[in-house]
Design a protein around this motif. Sequence first.
Motif, PDB file in Angstrom:
ATOM      1  N   PRO A  22       0.812  -1.230   0.000  1.00  0.00           N
ATOM      2  CA  PRO A  22       0.000   0.000   0.000  1.00  0.00           C
ATOM      3  C   PRO A  22       0.847   1.283   0.000  1.00  0.00           C
ATOM      4  N   SER A  23       1.913   1.310   0.782  1.00  0.00           N
ATOM      5  CA  SER A  23       2.746   2.518   0.796  1.00  0.00           C
ATOM      6  C   SER A  23       3.513   2.662  -0.515  1.00  0.00           C
ATOM      7  N   GLN A  24       3.853   1.538  -1.156  1.00  0.00           N
ATOM      8  CA  GLN A  24       4.510   1.590  -2.464  1.00  0.00           C
ATOM      9  C   GLN A  24       3.558   2.171  -3.511  1.00  0.00           C
ATOM     10  N   ILE A  25       2.309   1.738  -3.478  1.00  0.00           N
ATOM     11  CA  ILE A  25       1.319   2.257  -4.423  1.00  0.00           C
ATOM     12  C   ILE A  25       1.117   3.753  -4.221  1.00  0.00           C
ATOM     13  N   SER A  26       1.031   4.168  -2.978  1.00  0.00           N
ATOM     14  CA  SER A  26       0.857   5.592  -2.671  1.00  0.00           C
ATOM     15  C   SER A  26       2.026   6.415  -3.210  1.00  0.00           C
ATOM     16  N   LEU A  27       3.244   5.963  -2.957  1.00  0.00           N
ATOM     17  CA  LEU A  27       4.417   6.693  -3.444  1.00  0.00           C
ATOM     18  C   LEU A  27       4.448   6.697  -4.971  1.00  0.00           C
ATOM     19  N   THR A  28       4.150   5.569  -5.580  1.00  0.00           N
ATOM     20  CA  THR A  28       4.152   5.490  -7.044  1.00  0.00           C
ATOM     21  C   THR A  28       3.144   6.470  -7.637  1.00  0.00           C
ATOM     22  N   ASN A  29       1.964   6.551  -7.058  1.00  0.00           N
ATOM     23  CA  ASN A  29       0.961   7.508  -7.534  1.00  0.00           C
ATOM     24  C   ASN A  29       1.471   8.947  -7.431  1.00  0.00           C
ATOM     25  N   LYS A  30       2.128   9.276  -6.326  1.00  0.00           N
ATOM     26  CA  LYS A  30       2.692  10.622  -6.151  1.00  0.00           C
ATOM     27  C   LYS A  30       3.773  10.896  -7.192  1.00  0.00           C
ATOM     28  N   LEU A  31       4.648   9.902  -7.427  1.00  0.00           N
ATOM     29  CA  LEU A  31       5.723  10.078  -8.408  1.00  0.00           C
ATOM     30  C   LEU A  31       5.168  10.194  -9.824  1.00  0.00           C
ATOM     31  N   MET A  32       4.087   9.489 -10.104  1.00  0.00           N
ATOM     32  CA  MET A  32       3.465   9.600 -11.428  1.00  0.00           C
ATOM     33  C   MET A  32       2.849  10.995 -11.608  1.00  0.00           C
ATOM     34  N   LYS A  33       2.174  11.492 -10.595  1.00  0.00           N
ATOM     35  CA  LYS A  33       1.590  12.835 -10.665  1.00  0.00           C
ATOM     36  C   LYS A  33       2.670  13.904 -10.809  1.00  0.00           C
ATOM     37  N   ALA A  34       3.836  13.661 -10.207  1.00  0.00           N
ATOM     38  CA  ALA A  34       4.950  14.616 -10.273  1.00  0.00           C
ATOM     39  C   ALA A  34       5.742  14.487 -11.580  1.00  0.00           C
ATOM     40  N   GLY A  35       5.400  13.481 -12.397  1.00  0.00           N
ATOM     41  CA  GLY A  35       6.101  13.307 -13.664  1.00  0.00           C
ATOM     42  C   GLY A  35       7.436  12.594 -13.543  1.00  0.00           C
ATOM     43  N   LYS A  36       7.688  11.952 -12.416  1.00  0.00           N
ATOM     44  CA  LYS A  36       8.949  11.236 -12.209  1.00  0.00           C
ATOM     45  C   LYS A  36       8.861   9.782 -12.669  1.00  0.00           C
ATOM     46  N   ILE A  64      15.546   7.822  -6.988  1.00  0.00           N
ATOM     47  CA  ILE A  64      14.083   7.847  -6.929  1.00  0.00           C
ATOM     48  C   ILE A  64      13.570   6.464  -6.546  1.00  0.00           C
ATOM     49  N   PHE A  65      14.101   5.424  -7.173  1.00  0.00           N
ATOM     50  CA  PHE A  65      13.619   4.077  -6.863  1.00  0.00           C
ATOM     51  C   PHE A  65      14.057   3.613  -5.479  1.00  0.00           C
ATOM     52  N   THR A  66      15.303   3.867  -5.103  1.00  0.00           N
ATOM     53  CA  THR A  66      15.792   3.347  -3.828  1.00  0.00           C
ATOM     54  C   THR A  66      15.149   4.021  -2.619  1.00  0.00           C
ATOM     55  N   SER A  67      14.418   5.093  -2.847  1.00  0.00           N
ATOM     56  CA  SER A  67      13.699   5.732  -1.737  1.00  0.00           C
ATOM     57  C   SER A  67      12.323   5.097  -1.524  1.00  0.00           C
ATOM     58  N   SER A  68      11.985   4.096  -2.327  1.00  0.00           N
ATOM     59  CA  SER A  68      10.654   3.484  -2.229  1.00  0.00           C
ATOM     60  C   SER A  68      10.613   2.399  -1.150  1.00  0.00           C
ATOM     61  N   PRO A  69       9.424   2.155  -0.597  1.00  0.00           N
ATOM     62  CA  PRO A  69       9.291   1.146   0.459  1.00  0.00           C
ATOM     63  C   PRO A  69       9.768  -0.252   0.044  1.00  0.00           C
ATOM     64  N   LEU A  70       9.457  -0.669  -1.176  1.00  0.00           N
ATOM     65  CA  LEU A  70       9.879  -2.006  -1.602  1.00  0.00           C
ATOM     66  C   LEU A  70      11.395  -2.104  -1.716  1.00  0.00           C
ATOM     67  N   SER A  71      12.020  -1.048  -2.156  1.00  0.00           N
ATOM     68  CA  SER A  71      13.482  -1.035  -2.240  1.00  0.00           C
ATOM     69  C   SER A  71      14.095  -1.048  -0.851  1.00  0.00           C
ATOM     70  N   GLU A  72      13.520  -0.295   0.045  1.00  0.00           N
ATOM     71  CA  GLU A  72      14.025  -0.242   1.424  1.00  0.00           C
ATOM     72  C   GLU A  72      13.985  -1.619   2.078  1.00  0.00           C
ATOM     73  N   SER A  73      12.998  -2.427   1.723  1.00  0.00           N
ATOM     74  CA  SER A  73      12.866  -3.756   2.343  1.00  0.00           C
ATOM     75  C   SER A  73      13.967  -4.700   1.902  1.00  0.00           C
ATOM     76  N   GLN A  74      14.653  -4.374   0.812  1.00  0.00           N
ATOM     77  CA  GLN A  74      15.694  -5.242   0.279  1.00  0.00           C
ATOM     78  C   GLN A  74      17.074  -4.933   0.863  1.00  0.00           C
ATOM     79  N   LYS A  75      17.161  -3.900   1.669  1.00  0.00           N
ATOM     80  CA  LYS A  75      18.468  -3.496   2.231  1.00  0.00           C
ATOM     81  C   LYS A  75      18.787  -4.287   3.468  1.00  0.00           C
TER      82      LYS A  75
END
Length: 75
Positions: A22-36, A64-75
Motif C-alpha cells: 500500500p505505501s509503495q502504491i501511494s508513493l508510485t501515484n505521487k511520483l506519477m503525478k509529479a512526472g517522475k 528515486i527508486f531506492t527511496s521506495s518502500p519495496l526497495s528499502e525492504s531489500q536493504k
Amino acid sequence: MNKYMLDIDLPTLTHEFISLIPSQISLTNKLMKAGKVSSYTLSVDRTKLWVMIDAESEPEAIEIFTSSPLSESQK
C-alpha cells in the motif's frame, strides 16, 4: 530529461513484503503525478517489476527508486 527503465527481480512474497505494497502504491501515484514515473508494470507471476523513470541522470533515477518502500525492504 531522460527516461530510464528499471528491470527489477522481486523476492518471494512474504507477509512483511506484502505489507509494504500500500505505501509503495501511494508513493508510485505521487511520483506519477509529479512526472517522475511514467510507467510501472508488474508481471503476472509477480516476480518482475518494470519502472520507467524520468530523471536528469542515472544516479537520480536510481535514487528515486531506492527511496521506495519495496526497495528499502531489500536493504
